[in-house]
Design a protein around this motif. Structure first.
Motif, PDB file in Angstrom:
ATOM      1  N   ARG A   1       6.925  -5.413  -4.439  1.00  0.00           N
ATOM      2  CA  ARG A   1       6.837  -5.675  -3.002  1.00  0.00           C
ATOM      3  C   ARG A   1       7.928  -4.941  -2.251  1.00  0.00           C
ATOM      4  NH1 ARG A   1       8.519 -11.454  -0.610  1.00  0.00           N
ATOM      5  NH2 ARG A   1      10.487 -10.605  -1.367  1.00  0.00           N
ATOM      6  N   GLU A   2       9.132  -4.967  -2.801  1.00  0.00           N
ATOM      7  CA  GLU A   2      10.256  -4.291  -2.154  1.00  0.00           C
ATOM      8  C   GLU A   2      10.067  -2.779  -2.138  1.00  0.00           C
ATOM      9  OE1 GLU A   2      13.527  -7.689  -3.461  1.00  0.00           O
ATOM     10  OE2 GLU A   2      13.276  -5.882  -4.663  1.00  0.00           O
ATOM     11  N   LYS A   3       9.588  -2.229  -3.248  1.00  0.00           N
ATOM     12  CA  LYS A   3       9.310  -0.790  -3.299  1.00  0.00           C
ATOM     13  C   LYS A   3       8.271  -0.417  -2.239  1.00  0.00           C
ATOM     14  CE  LYS A   3      10.249  -0.157  -8.247  1.00  0.00           C
ATOM     15  NZ  LYS A   3       9.638   0.150  -9.569  1.00  0.00           N
ATOM     16  N   ALA A   4       7.221  -1.224  -2.157  1.00  0.00           N
ATOM     17  CA  ALA A   4       6.155  -0.946  -1.188  1.00  0.00           C
ATOM     18  C   ALA A   4       6.672  -1.070   0.239  1.00  0.00           C
ATOM     19  CB  ALA A   4       4.985  -1.903  -1.416  1.00  0.00           C
TER      20      ALA A   4
ATOM     21  N   ALA B   1      -0.843   2.040  -2.920  1.00  0.00           N
ATOM     22  CA  ALA B   1      -0.491   1.486  -4.225  1.00  0.00           C
ATOM     23  C   ALA B   1      -0.385   2.595  -5.270  1.00  0.00           C
ATOM     24  CB  ALA B   1      -1.528   0.448  -4.647  1.00  0.00           C
ATOM     25  N   THR B   2      -1.311   3.542  -5.217  1.00  0.00           N
ATOM     26  CA  THR B   2      -1.302   4.654  -6.168  1.00  0.00           C
ATOM     27  C   THR B   2      -0.071   5.534  -5.965  1.00  0.00           C
ATOM     28  OG1 THR B   2      -3.723   4.671  -6.268  1.00  0.00           O
ATOM     29  CG2 THR B   2      -2.568   6.674  -6.982  1.00  0.00           C
ATOM     30  N   ARG B   3       0.238   5.826  -4.711  1.00  0.00           N
ATOM     31  CA  ARG B   3       1.385   6.683  -4.411  1.00  0.00           C
ATOM     32  C   ARG B   3       2.696   6.020  -4.807  1.00  0.00           C
ATOM     33  NH1 ARG B   3      -0.197   7.995   1.701  1.00  0.00           N
ATOM     34  NH2 ARG B   3       1.992   8.576   1.875  1.00  0.00           N
ATOM     35  N   ILE B   4       2.785   4.712  -4.622  1.00  0.00           N
ATOM     36  CA  ILE B   4       4.034   3.990  -4.900  1.00  0.00           C
ATOM     37  C   ILE B   4       4.155   3.645  -6.384  1.00  0.00           C
ATOM     38  CG2 ILE B   4       5.366   1.903  -4.351  1.00  0.00           C
ATOM     39  CD1 ILE B   4       3.813   1.925  -1.629  1.00  0.00           C
ATOM     40  N   GLY B   5       3.011   3.496  -7.057  1.00  0.00           N
ATOM     41  CA  GLY B   5       3.024   3.128  -8.461  1.00  0.00           C
ATOM     42  C   GLY B   5       3.047   1.632  -8.690  1.00  0.00           C
ATOM     43  N   VAL B   6       2.376   0.891  -7.806  1.00  0.00           N
ATOM     44  CA  VAL B   6       2.293  -0.562  -7.923  1.00  0.00           C
ATOM     45  C   VAL B   6       0.838  -0.970  -7.722  1.00  0.00           C
ATOM     46  CG1 VAL B   6       4.654  -0.919  -7.093  1.00  0.00           C
ATOM     47  CG2 VAL B   6       2.751  -0.913  -5.464  1.00  0.00           C
ATOM     48  N   SER B   7       0.552  -2.258  -7.882  1.00  0.00           N
ATOM     49  CA  SER B   7      -0.793  -2.761  -7.627  1.00  0.00           C
ATOM     50  C   SER B   7      -0.983  -3.012  -6.138  1.00  0.00           C
ATOM     51  CB  SER B   7      -1.031  -4.058  -8.404  1.00  0.00           C
ATOM     52  OG  SER B   7      -0.221  -5.105  -7.863  1.00  0.00           O
ATOM     53  N   ARG B   8      -2.194  -3.371  -5.728  1.00  0.00           N
ATOM     54  CA  ARG B   8      -2.464  -3.595  -4.309  1.00  0.00           C
ATOM     55  C   ARG B   8      -1.779  -4.862  -3.792  1.00  0.00           C
ATOM     56  NH1 ARG B   8      -8.653  -2.768  -2.583  1.00  0.00           N
ATOM     57  NH2 ARG B   8      -7.675  -3.408  -0.617  1.00  0.00           N
TER      58      ARG B   8
END
Length: 222
Positions: free
Chosen positions: A17-20, A45-52
């Motif tokens: 969440r913090e990264k996003a 999500a894809t660009r950051i490398g996390v889930s939605r």
């Protein structure tokens, strides 16, 4: 790494969440091109490398800060800043920067050397023509003003001003795109430094006001 304003639990290991939150706030919403667009959660999500899920949580946090609007069945919309909102942003900046300058002069901790260093970095890139030069110039612009704010020695003041970062970057890039503003910014920054250097509080306030007013008028015409 930018300070994680408004997000608890920041540290060496950031949550999804913090990264996003940081990515959308500092990389997406600062671009004038984002204005009026809808953000794609899966793409982010894809660009950051996390889930939605953490992306959605971050967008809800940004909605609470007024940086995005959640539209049913459409997603997160990046609203344009109105003339009134831009004027209010500049007014708030003026209040905070004048207070910080007064406090720095009062306690004798004016960050002249650090501000000169930031200005030198701006001047070095002011005539650049690379695609990312405008963004780098505005990044240094933000550092210049944050240095002054930090000199007041108030954690709350520092965090409040840093929380304006996304809006400031967006309007700063807009102002650069609407005029050949780099040289003028550097001249105005030097005037602020000179006033601080002689310790003239009224003159410092005058130069801060003039600097912000020039930018405001360009933005209102853009």
């Amino acid at each position: 790494m930018q300070e994680l304003v408004g997000v608890e639990g920041s540290g060496s290991e950031l949550s999804g969440r913090e990264k996003a939150y940081l990515y959308v706030r500092d990389q997406v919403l600062t671009s004038p091109a984002a204005t009026g667009s809808f953000l794609n959660e899966q793409e982010l999500a894809t660009r950051i490398g996390v889930s939605r899920t953490p992306v959605r949580e971050a967008l809800l946090m940004l909605q609470a800060e007024g940086l995005v609007e959640m539209v049913p069945k459409r997603g997160a919309h990046v609203p344009a800043m109105s003339g009134r909102q831009i004027a209010e942003l500049m007014e708030l900046r003026g209040v905070l920067e004048r207070h910080a300058a007064s406090r720095a002069l009062e306690v004798g901790q004016v960050p002249i050397a650090a501000m000169r260093s930031a200005l030198a970095a701006q001047e070095a890139i002011a005539t650049g023509r690379r695609a990312d030069d405008a963004r780098t110039f505005i990044d240094w612009d933000g550092r210049f003003h944050q240095i002054l704010i930090d000199s007041a020695g108030s954690d709350l003041l520092t965090r409040t001003y840093a929380g304006l970062r996304a809006r400031q970057l967006r309007v700063g890039l807009t102002a650069l795109g609407a005029s050949d503003r780099q040289h003028g910014v550097c001249v105005e920054h030097q005037a602020i430094i000179d006033a601080l250097d002689v310790g003239d509080e009224a003159l410092v306030h005058e130069k801060i006001n003039a600097h912000l007013e020039f930018t405001l008028q360009i933005l209102l015409r853009a």
